[in-house]
Write a protein that holds these residues in place. Sequence first.
Motif, PDB file in Angstrom:
ATOM      1  N   PRO A 197       7.755 -45.582   7.185  1.00 35.88           N
ATOM      2  CA  PRO A 197       6.502 -46.574   7.292  1.00 35.88           C
ATOM      3  C   PRO A 197       5.115 -45.762   7.182  1.00 35.88           C
ATOM      4  O   PRO A 197       4.762 -45.169   7.480  1.00 35.88           O
ATOM      5  CB  PRO A 197       6.025 -47.724   7.994  1.00 35.88           C
ATOM      6  N   VAL A 198       4.309 -46.433   5.437  1.00 35.53           N
ATOM      7  CA  VAL A 198       3.416 -45.409   5.344  1.00 35.53           C
ATOM      8  C   VAL A 198       1.985 -47.314   5.133  1.00 35.53           C
ATOM      9  O   VAL A 198       2.132 -47.438   3.813  1.00 35.53           O
ATOM     10  CB  VAL A 198       4.344 -45.059   4.013  1.00 35.53           C
ATOM     11  N   GLU A 245      -1.519 -43.061   4.066  1.00 36.73           N
ATOM     12  CA  GLU A 245      -1.611 -42.260   3.693  1.00 36.73           C
ATOM     13  C   GLU A 245      -1.368 -40.978   3.191  1.00 36.73           C
ATOM     14  O   GLU A 245       0.120 -40.330   2.913  1.00 36.73           O
ATOM     15  CB  GLU A 245      -0.019 -42.003   5.155  1.00 36.73           C
ATOM     16  N   ASP A 278       2.863 -50.260   3.187  1.00 34.70           N
ATOM     17  CA  ASP A 278       2.849 -51.496   3.782  1.00 34.70           C
ATOM     18  C   ASP A 278       1.551 -51.308   3.591  1.00 34.70           C
ATOM     19  O   ASP A 278       0.691 -51.965   4.253  1.00 34.70           O
ATOM     20  CB  ASP A 278       2.553 -50.795   5.525  1.00 34.70           C
ATOM     21  N   GLY A 281       1.950 -54.251   8.953  1.00 36.81           N
ATOM     22  CA  GLY A 281       2.274 -53.472  10.276  1.00 36.81           C
ATOM     23  C   GLY A 281       3.598 -53.214   9.970  1.00 36.81           C
ATOM     24  O   GLY A 281       4.419 -53.225   9.488  1.00 36.81           O
ATOM     25  N   ASP A 338       6.926 -41.617  11.296  1.00 37.01           N
ATOM     26  CA  ASP A 338       5.576 -41.626  10.962  1.00 37.01           C
ATOM     27  C   ASP A 338       5.558 -40.705  10.045  1.00 37.01           C
ATOM     28  O   ASP A 338       6.113 -40.114  10.028  1.00 37.01           O
ATOM     29  CB  ASP A 338       4.501 -41.113  12.692  1.00 37.01           C
ATOM     30  N   ALA A 339       4.631 -41.564   9.027  1.00 44.08           N
ATOM     31  CA  ALA A 339       4.377 -40.673   8.043  1.00 44.08           C
ATOM     32  C   ALA A 339       3.152 -39.413   7.915  1.00 44.08           C
ATOM     33  O   ALA A 339       3.243 -38.710   7.108  1.00 44.08           O
ATOM     34  CB  ALA A 339       4.245 -41.802   6.857  1.00 44.08           C
ATOM     35  N   ASP A 340       2.421 -39.652   9.289  1.00 46.53           N
ATOM     36  CA  ASP A 340       1.330 -38.764   8.954  1.00 46.53           C
ATOM     37  C   ASP A 340       1.480 -37.194   9.564  1.00 46.53           C
ATOM     38  O   ASP A 340       0.922 -36.506  10.156  1.00 46.53           O
ATOM     39  CB  ASP A 340       0.608 -39.459  10.104  1.00 46.53           C
ATOM     40  N   GLN A 386       2.833 -36.220  12.317  1.00 45.32           N
ATOM     41  CA  GLN A 386       2.818 -36.238  13.788  1.00 45.32           C
ATOM     42  C   GLN A 386       3.914 -36.167  14.720  1.00 45.32           C
ATOM     43  O   GLN A 386       4.241 -35.262  15.617  1.00 45.32           O
ATOM     44  CB  GLN A 386       1.370 -37.507  14.787  1.00 45.32           C
ATOM     45  N   ARG A 421      -5.392 -42.750  24.784  1.00 44.62           N
ATOM     46  CA  ARG A 421      -3.650 -43.392  24.272  1.00 44.62           C
ATOM     47  C   ARG A 421      -2.730 -42.672  25.040  1.00 44.62           C
ATOM     48  O   ARG A 421      -1.992 -43.103  25.628  1.00 44.62           O
ATOM     49  CB  ARG A 421      -3.999 -42.509  22.733  1.00 44.62           C
ATOM     50  N   ARG A 435      -3.113 -35.342  13.941  1.00 47.12           N
ATOM     51  CA  ARG A 435      -2.555 -35.463  12.950  1.00 47.12           C
ATOM     52  C   ARG A 435      -3.718 -34.840  12.412  1.00 47.12           C
ATOM     53  O   ARG A 435      -4.959 -34.735  12.719  1.00 47.12           O
ATOM     54  CB  ARG A 435      -3.162 -37.270  13.639  1.00 47.12           C
ATOM     55  N   GLU A 458      -6.505 -41.133   9.364  1.00 50.52           N
ATOM     56  CA  GLU A 458      -6.724 -41.287  10.416  1.00 50.52           C
ATOM     57  C   GLU A 458      -6.083 -42.376  10.903  1.00 50.52           C
ATOM     58  O   GLU A 458      -5.205 -42.922  10.596  1.00 50.52           O
ATOM     59  CB  GLU A 458      -8.016 -42.309  11.185  1.00 50.52           C
ATOM     60  N   SER A 459      -5.829 -42.717  12.325  1.00 51.83           N
ATOM     61  CA  SER A 459      -4.355 -43.437  12.642  1.00 51.83           C
ATOM     62  C   SER A 459      -5.592 -44.541  12.689  1.00 51.83           C
ATOM     63  O   SER A 459      -6.284 -45.858  12.723  1.00 51.83           O
ATOM     64  CB  SER A 459      -4.855 -43.833  14.483  1.00 51.83           C
ATOM     65  N   LYS A 460      -3.984 -45.955  12.713  1.00 50.16           N
ATOM     66  CA  LYS A 460      -4.383 -47.238  11.843  1.00 50.16           C
ATOM     67  C   LYS A 460      -4.285 -47.995  12.813  1.00 50.16           C
ATOM     68  O   LYS A 460      -4.408 -49.521  12.450  1.00 50.16           O
ATOM     69  CB  LYS A 460      -2.970 -47.154  11.449  1.00 50.16           C
ATOM     70  N   TYR A 461      -3.802 -47.480  14.328  1.00 50.56           N
ATOM     71  CA  TYR A 461      -4.370 -48.603  14.951  1.00 50.56           C
ATOM     72  C   TYR A 461      -5.706 -48.005  15.543  1.00 50.56           C
ATOM     73  O   TYR A 461      -6.158 -47.683  16.606  1.00 50.56           O
ATOM     74  CB  TYR A 461      -3.201 -47.934  16.228  1.00 50.56           C
TER      75      TYR A 461
HETATM   76  N1  UDP Z   1       1.871 -47.900   9.964  1.00 51.42           N
HETATM   77  C1  UDP Z   1       1.951 -48.612   8.978  1.00 51.42           C
HETATM   78  N2  UDP Z   1       1.448 -50.530   8.564  1.00 51.42           N
HETATM   79  C2  UDP Z   1       0.495 -50.482   9.529  1.00 51.42           C
HETATM   80  C3  UDP Z   1       0.426 -49.559  10.722  1.00 51.42           C
HETATM   81  C4  UDP Z   1       0.827 -48.119  10.865  1.00 51.42           C
HETATM   82  O1  UDP Z   1       3.039 -48.940   8.079  1.00 51.42           O
HETATM   83  O2  UDP Z   1      -0.044 -51.572   9.980  1.00 51.42           O
HETATM   84  C5  UDP Z   1       1.613 -46.809   9.510  1.00 51.42           C
HETATM   85  C6  UDP Z   1       1.452 -45.629   9.154  1.00 51.42           C
HETATM   86  O3  UDP Z   1       1.513 -44.757   8.469  1.00 51.42           O
HETATM   87  C7  UDP Z   1       2.028 -44.634  10.620  1.00 51.42           C
HETATM   88  C8  UDP Z   1       2.470 -44.956  11.351  1.00 51.42           C
HETATM   89  O4  UDP Z   1       2.495 -46.435  10.714  1.00 51.42           O
HETATM   90  O5  UDP Z   1       3.534 -43.827   9.490  1.00 51.42           O
HETATM   91  C9  UDP Z   1       2.438 -44.903  13.154  1.00 51.42           C
HETATM   92  O6  UDP Z   1       1.043 -45.361  12.453  1.00 51.42           O
HETATM   93  P1  UDP Z   1      -0.232 -44.064  13.198  1.00 51.42           P
HETATM   94  O7  UDP Z   1      -0.119 -42.692  12.955  1.00 51.42           O
HETATM   95  O8  UDP Z   1      -1.882 -44.305  12.638  1.00 51.42           O
HETATM   96  O9  UDP Z   1      -0.131 -44.647  14.463  1.00 51.42           O
HETATM   97  P2  UDP Z   1      -0.381 -44.158  16.019  1.00 51.42           P
HETATM   98  O10 UDP Z   1       0.151 -42.408  15.615  1.00 51.42           O
HETATM   99  O11 UDP Z   1      -1.930 -43.344  16.069  1.00 51.42           O
HETATM  100  O12 UDP Z   1       0.296 -44.509  17.133  1.00 51.42           O
END
Ligand code: UDP
Length: 333
Positions: A10-11, A14, A43, A74, A95-97, A99, A132, A200, A204-207
């Motif tokens: 999911p992207v 990013e 997304d 989401g 994840d696309a980031d 991590q 977190r 990352r 930045e985090s999407k949450y």
């Molecule tokens: N993502 C998405 N839709 C959203 C939120 C996040 O597709 O509404 C994707 C985001 O691009 C990433 C993955 O979900 O690939 C995880 O998100 P993020 O790294 O921000 O979350 P964290 O690592 O902080 O939990």
Amino acid sequence: MQRSVSIVVPVYNERENIDELVARTVAVGQQLGRPWELVLVDDGSRDGSSERLLELARQHAGLVKALLLNRNYGQHNAILCGFSHAQGDMMITLDADLQNPPEEIPRLVAAIDAGADVVGTVRLHRQDSVFRRLSSLLVNNVVRLTTGVMMSDYGCMLRAYRRRVVEAMLACRERSTFIPVLANMFAKRTAEIEVRHAERTRGESKYSLFKLVNLQFDLLTCMTTTPLRLLSYAGGAIAAAAVGFGALLLVLRIFFGAAWAGEGVFTLFALLFFFVGAQFVAMGLLGEYVGRIHADVRERPRYIVDSVGGETMGETNSGLPSSTRATGSREFR
Ligand code: UDP
Ligand code: MG
């Protein structure tokens, strides 16, 4: 037979990460030595990720597919969309980031080959904030206690699922869901491996805190209706305590007189608590119905047939059910 692999990512906004993501994932895919594809689900990004994904899909035609959603639905919905368009015998999410290092993919593939239905991962040296990590610790423990499935890290989305588990998830009608927990409901054998975790570095985090809290509610309701039942238990306990209190007041009143009990004020309290408890019980009862409605509207498959042995009454069975591949297959009930 070599199982084919779909990697679903999911992207969401990013742009800075996707070039490296695709380059590294394609490199890993090439080394798998079996049919594979990368399915990128945009997304509803607004930072140019969508156009870039289309471009990358053109560059790697035959290996990379980009699906663009028209708005932000989401992470879990985006993954489900990817699942429904993916063709592999097993599906891997990450994840696309970056991590989750794509270089770990071959180990997940090996675990599925070794017989697991679902492969979870544990992040070694997790590179996230203390807040977190603490909230994950809490959530993971609650999930473990309520589901009884001993997986250590539900937050890590670097995971692998066998196709039939994915199809069962797609057959569920629920709108809010938490994929790692849902998958466990359809898995017989789960495995867990340790994977590296990176910080990352870009974007930045999407949450936000608000989205994180919402996600935990998705997780909770996806998993259990126990909180509704707890209402009845709490109500029963309050009402029972009130009855005990009332009885105690009565006895003490006989021995020490009405003045001792504040001329009936405490008796009122006992009555009040009894009714408060009764209300909770009533809410819990409503909760039982709501819980059942919730279970019914989700229409989760009741079971999945893995394989069939023998033929009876003249049918022609080839061992395995005709196909568990087609979605909506009759093997889900
Ligand atoms: N993502 C998405 N839709 C959203 C939120 C996040 O597709 O509404 C994707 C985001 O691009 C990433 C993955 O979900 O690939 C995880 O998100 P993020 O790294 O921000 O979350 P964290 O690592 O902080 O939990
Ligand atoms: Mg992340």
